[in-house]
Design a protein around this motif. Structure first.
Motif, PDB file in Angstrom:
ATOM      1  N   LEU A 162     124.037 115.491  23.207  1.00 20.85           N
ATOM      2  CA  LEU A 162     122.699 115.621  23.761  1.00 20.85           C
ATOM      3  C   LEU A 162     121.842 114.517  23.177  1.00 20.85           C
ATOM      4  O   LEU A 162     121.806 114.329  21.960  1.00 20.85           O
ATOM      5  N   LEU A 163     121.147 113.778  24.053  1.00 22.98           N
ATOM      6  CA  LEU A 163     120.211 112.751  23.618  1.00 22.98           C
ATOM      7  C   LEU A 163     118.805 113.326  23.719  1.00 22.98           C
ATOM      8  O   LEU A 163     118.414 113.827  24.764  1.00 22.98           O
ATOM      9  N   GLU A 164     118.069 113.265  22.640  1.00 23.05           N
ATOM     10  CA  GLU A 164     116.675 113.685  22.632  1.00 23.05           C
ATOM     11  C   GLU A 164     115.815 112.520  23.110  1.00 23.05           C
ATOM     12  O   GLU A 164     116.250 111.364  23.063  1.00 23.05           O
ATOM     13  N   PRO A 165     114.600 112.796  23.571  1.00 25.80           N
ATOM     14  CA  PRO A 165     113.719 111.692  23.964  1.00 25.80           C
ATOM     15  C   PRO A 165     113.599 110.667  22.841  1.00 25.80           C
ATOM     16  O   PRO A 165     113.561 111.023  21.668  1.00 25.80           O
ATOM     17  N   LYS A 166     113.604 109.423  23.200  1.00 24.60           N
ATOM     18  CA  LYS A 166     113.517 108.268  22.298  1.00 24.60           C
ATOM     19  C   LYS A 166     114.818 107.979  21.561  1.00 24.60           C
ATOM     20  O   LYS A 166     114.874 107.053  20.762  1.00 24.60           O
ATOM     21  N   ASP A 167     115.871 108.770  21.746  1.00 24.69           N
ATOM     22  CA  ASP A 167     117.154 108.426  21.145  1.00 24.69           C
ATOM     23  C   ASP A 167     117.720 107.202  21.844  1.00 24.69           C
ATOM     24  O   ASP A 167     117.622 107.078  23.066  1.00 24.69           O
ATOM     25  N   LEU A 168     118.302 106.336  21.069  1.00 27.20           N
ATOM     26  CA  LEU A 168     118.999 105.170  21.602  1.00 27.20           C
ATOM     27  C   LEU A 168     120.484 105.469  21.553  1.00 27.20           C
ATOM     28  O   LEU A 168     120.960 106.159  20.662  1.00 27.20           O
ATOM     29  N   PHE A 169     121.225 104.948  22.503  1.00 27.92           N
ATOM     30  CA  PHE A 169     122.673 105.127  22.478  1.00 27.92           C
ATOM     31  C   PHE A 169     123.339 103.831  22.899  1.00 27.92           C
ATOM     32  O   PHE A 169     122.972 103.242  23.905  1.00 27.92           O
ATOM     33  N   ARG A 170     124.293 103.404  22.084  1.00 20.76           N
ATOM     34  CA  ARG A 170     125.124 102.243  22.402  1.00 20.76           C
ATOM     35  C   ARG A 170     126.582 102.664  22.244  1.00 20.76           C
ATOM     36  O   ARG A 170     126.882 103.602  21.506  1.00 20.76           O
ATOM     37  N   ILE A 171     127.459 101.983  22.929  1.00 13.57           N
ATOM     38  CA  ILE A 171     128.892 102.285  22.800  1.00 13.57           C
ATOM     39  C   ILE A 171     129.306 102.182  21.338  1.00 13.57           C
ATOM     40  O   ILE A 171     130.105 102.982  20.851  1.00 13.57           O
ATOM     41  N   LYS A 172     128.728 101.238  20.604  1.00 17.44           N
ATOM     42  CA  LYS A 172     129.038 101.094  19.175  1.00 17.44           C
ATOM     43  C   LYS A 172     128.699 102.356  18.397  1.00 17.44           C
ATOM     44  O   LYS A 172     129.330 102.653  17.393  1.00 17.44           O
ATOM     45  N   PHE A 225     129.097 105.464  19.491  1.00 14.75           N
ATOM     46  CA  PHE A 225     130.218 106.387  19.659  1.00 14.75           C
ATOM     47  C   PHE A 225     131.395 105.933  18.796  1.00 14.75           C
ATOM     48  O   PHE A 225     132.045 106.756  18.147  1.00 14.75           O
ATOM     49  N   GLN A 226     131.650 104.636  18.766  1.00 15.38           N
ATOM     50  CA  GLN A 226     132.733 104.120  17.931  1.00 15.38           C
ATOM     51  C   GLN A 226     132.487 104.462  16.462  1.00 15.38           C
ATOM     52  O   GLN A 226     133.403 104.911  15.768  1.00 15.38           O
ATOM     53  N   ALA A 227     131.245 104.301  15.992  1.00 14.78           N
ATOM     54  CA  ALA A 227     130.908 104.635  14.607  1.00 14.78           C
ATOM     55  C   ALA A 227     131.087 106.131  14.357  1.00 14.78           C
ATOM     56  O   ALA A 227     131.589 106.533  13.299  1.00 14.78           O
ATOM     57  N   TYR A 228     130.697 106.967  15.329  1.00 13.90           N
ATOM     58  CA  TYR A 228     130.874 108.408  15.180  1.00 13.90           C
ATOM     59  C   TYR A 228     132.356 108.755  15.029  1.00 13.90           C
ATOM     60  O   TYR A 228     132.735 109.557  14.174  1.00 13.90           O
ATOM     61  N   MET A 229     133.203 108.148  15.836  1.00 15.39           N
ATOM     62  CA  MET A 229     134.632 108.438  15.775  1.00 15.39           C
ATOM     63  C   MET A 229     135.240 107.981  14.449  1.00 15.39           C
ATOM     64  O   MET A 229     136.173 108.593  13.946  1.00 15.39           O
ATOM     65  N   GLU A 230     134.710 106.912  13.884  1.00 14.58           N
ATOM     66  CA  GLU A 230     135.240 106.400  12.622  1.00 14.58           C
ATOM     67  C   GLU A 230     134.711 107.160  11.410  1.00 14.58           C
ATOM     68  O   GLU A 230     135.430 107.335  10.426  1.00 14.58           O
ATOM     69  N   THR A 231     133.444 107.628  11.466  1.00 15.87           N
ATOM     70  CA  THR A 231     132.824 108.231  10.287  1.00 15.87           C
ATOM     71  C   THR A 231     132.503 109.711  10.435  1.00 15.87           C
ATOM     72  O   THR A 231     132.292 110.393   9.435  1.00 15.87           O
ATOM     73  N   GLY A 232     132.386 110.191  11.679  1.00 12.71           N
ATOM     74  CA  GLY A 232     131.977 111.573  11.908  1.00 12.71           C
ATOM     75  C   GLY A 232     130.474 111.769  11.821  1.00 12.71           C
ATOM     76  O   GLY A 232     129.992 112.884  11.903  1.00 12.71           O
ATOM     77  N   ASP A 233     129.726 110.677  11.649  1.00 11.15           N
ATOM     78  CA  ASP A 233     128.272 110.749  11.526  1.00 11.15           C
ATOM     79  C   ASP A 233     127.589 110.093  12.709  1.00 11.15           C
ATOM     80  O   ASP A 233     128.054 109.072  13.216  1.00 11.15           O
ATOM     81  N   LEU A 234     126.479 110.672  13.124  1.00 14.92           N
ATOM     82  CA  LEU A 234     125.607 110.066  14.126  1.00 14.92           C
ATOM     83  C   LEU A 234     124.460 109.413  13.372  1.00 14.92           C
ATOM     84  O   LEU A 234     123.707 110.098  12.686  1.00 14.92           O
ATOM     85  N   THR A 235     124.354 108.104  13.480  1.00 14.19           N
ATOM     86  CA  THR A 235     123.320 107.394  12.735  1.00 14.19           C
ATOM     87  C   THR A 235     122.370 106.705  13.691  1.00 14.19           C
ATOM     88  O   THR A 235     122.759 106.291  14.790  1.00 14.19           O
ATOM     89  N   GLN A 236     121.130 106.562  13.270  1.00 18.40           N
ATOM     90  CA  GLN A 236     120.114 105.887  14.069  1.00 18.40           C
ATOM     91  C   GLN A 236     120.408 104.396  14.064  1.00 18.40           C
ATOM     92  O   GLN A 236     120.496 103.789  13.006  1.00 18.40           O
ATOM     93  N   PRO A 237     120.599 103.787  15.240  1.00 20.70           N
ATOM     94  CA  PRO A 237     120.855 102.348  15.259  1.00 20.70           C
ATOM     95  C   PRO A 237     119.606 101.572  14.869  1.00 20.70           C
ATOM     96  O   PRO A 237     118.487 102.011  15.109  1.00 20.70           O
ATOM     97  N   ALA A 238     119.825 100.433  14.252  1.00 20.63           N
ATOM     98  CA  ALA A 238     118.697  99.576  13.877  1.00 20.63           C
ATOM     99  C   ALA A 238     118.217  98.838  15.121  1.00 20.63           C
ATOM    100  O   ALA A 238     119.007  98.387  15.943  1.00 20.63           O
ATOM    101  N   VAL A 239     116.910  98.750  15.251  1.00 24.01           N
ATOM    102  CA  VAL A 239     116.308  98.017  16.359  1.00 24.01           C
ATOM    103  C   VAL A 239     115.869  96.668  15.818  1.00 24.01           C
ATOM    104  O   VAL A 239     115.139  96.591  14.829  1.00 24.01           O
ATOM    105  N   ASN A 240     116.344  95.603  16.439  1.00 18.27           N
ATOM    106  CA  ASN A 240     115.971  94.268  16.011  1.00 18.27           C
ATOM    107  C   ASN A 240     114.652  93.877  16.650  1.00 18.27           C
ATOM    108  O   ASN A 240     114.518  93.908  17.862  1.00 18.27           O
ATOM    109  N   MET A 241     113.689  93.514  15.820  1.00 14.17           N
ATOM    110  CA  MET A 241     112.390  93.060  16.315  1.00 14.17           C
ATOM    111  C   MET A 241     112.334  91.547  16.117  1.00 14.17           C
ATOM    112  O   MET A 241     112.686  91.039  15.067  1.00 14.17           O
ATOM    113  N   PHE A 242     111.928  90.868  17.131  1.00 15.18           N
ATOM    114  CA  PHE A 242     111.819  89.422  17.075  1.00 15.18           C
ATOM    115  C   PHE A 242     110.367  89.006  17.215  1.00 15.18           C
ATOM    116  O   PHE A 242     109.625  89.582  18.004  1.00 15.18           O
ATOM    117  N   GLN A 243     110.002  87.996  16.467  1.00 12.91           N
ATOM    118  CA  GLN A 243     108.653  87.473  16.553  1.00 12.91           C
ATOM    119  C   GLN A 243     108.700  86.168  17.337  1.00 12.91           C
ATOM    120  O   GLN A 243     109.558  85.313  17.065  1.00 12.91           O
TER     121      GLN A 243
END
Length: 105
Positions: free
Chosen positions: A72-82, A84-102
């Motif tokens: 289940l994705l909550e509002p404002k959750d980001l999801f990338r294929i990476k 899911f790959q991280a979840y399968m490798e670690t068992g953890d769902l982690t917040q992906p880092a958002v790259n900000m560019f100036q």
């Protein structure tokens, strides 16, 4: 991933079509995000779908037993294929880092 959570995981003994499963569930908004996601020599299909006003992800292992993972994705959750790959490798769902560019003038 913020509040993203694994709702259910299960094994199917017979081949299952995700699009048919989602249609039977009453979903009319869904799309295949990736059909060649490889993790530990296993191929996965990763789908997005909307159900009862919420965004979800379902991932299916394409080899017997056909394991399905429902997220289940909550509002404002980001999801990338990476993610899911991280979840399968670690068992953890982690917040992906958002790259900000100036902008540089």
């Amino acid at each position: 991933m913020g509040n993203m959570k694994l709702l259910q995981q299960g094994n199917w003994k017979k081949e299952i079509s995700i699009s048919h499963l989602l249609e039977r569930k009453g979903c009319d908004e869904f799309t295949l995000l990736e059909d060649e996601c490889m993790i530990d020599n296993q191929r996965y299909e990763v789908w997005w779908y909307a159900y009862k006003g919420h965004n979800h992800i379902v991932a299916k292992c394409c080899r017997y037993p056909f394991t399905l993972y429902f997220f289940l994705l909550e509002p404002k959750d980001l999801f990338r294929i990476k993610d899911f790959q991280a979840y399968m490798e670690t068992g953890d769902l982690t917040q992906p880092a958002v790259n900000m560019f100036q902008k540089i003038d």
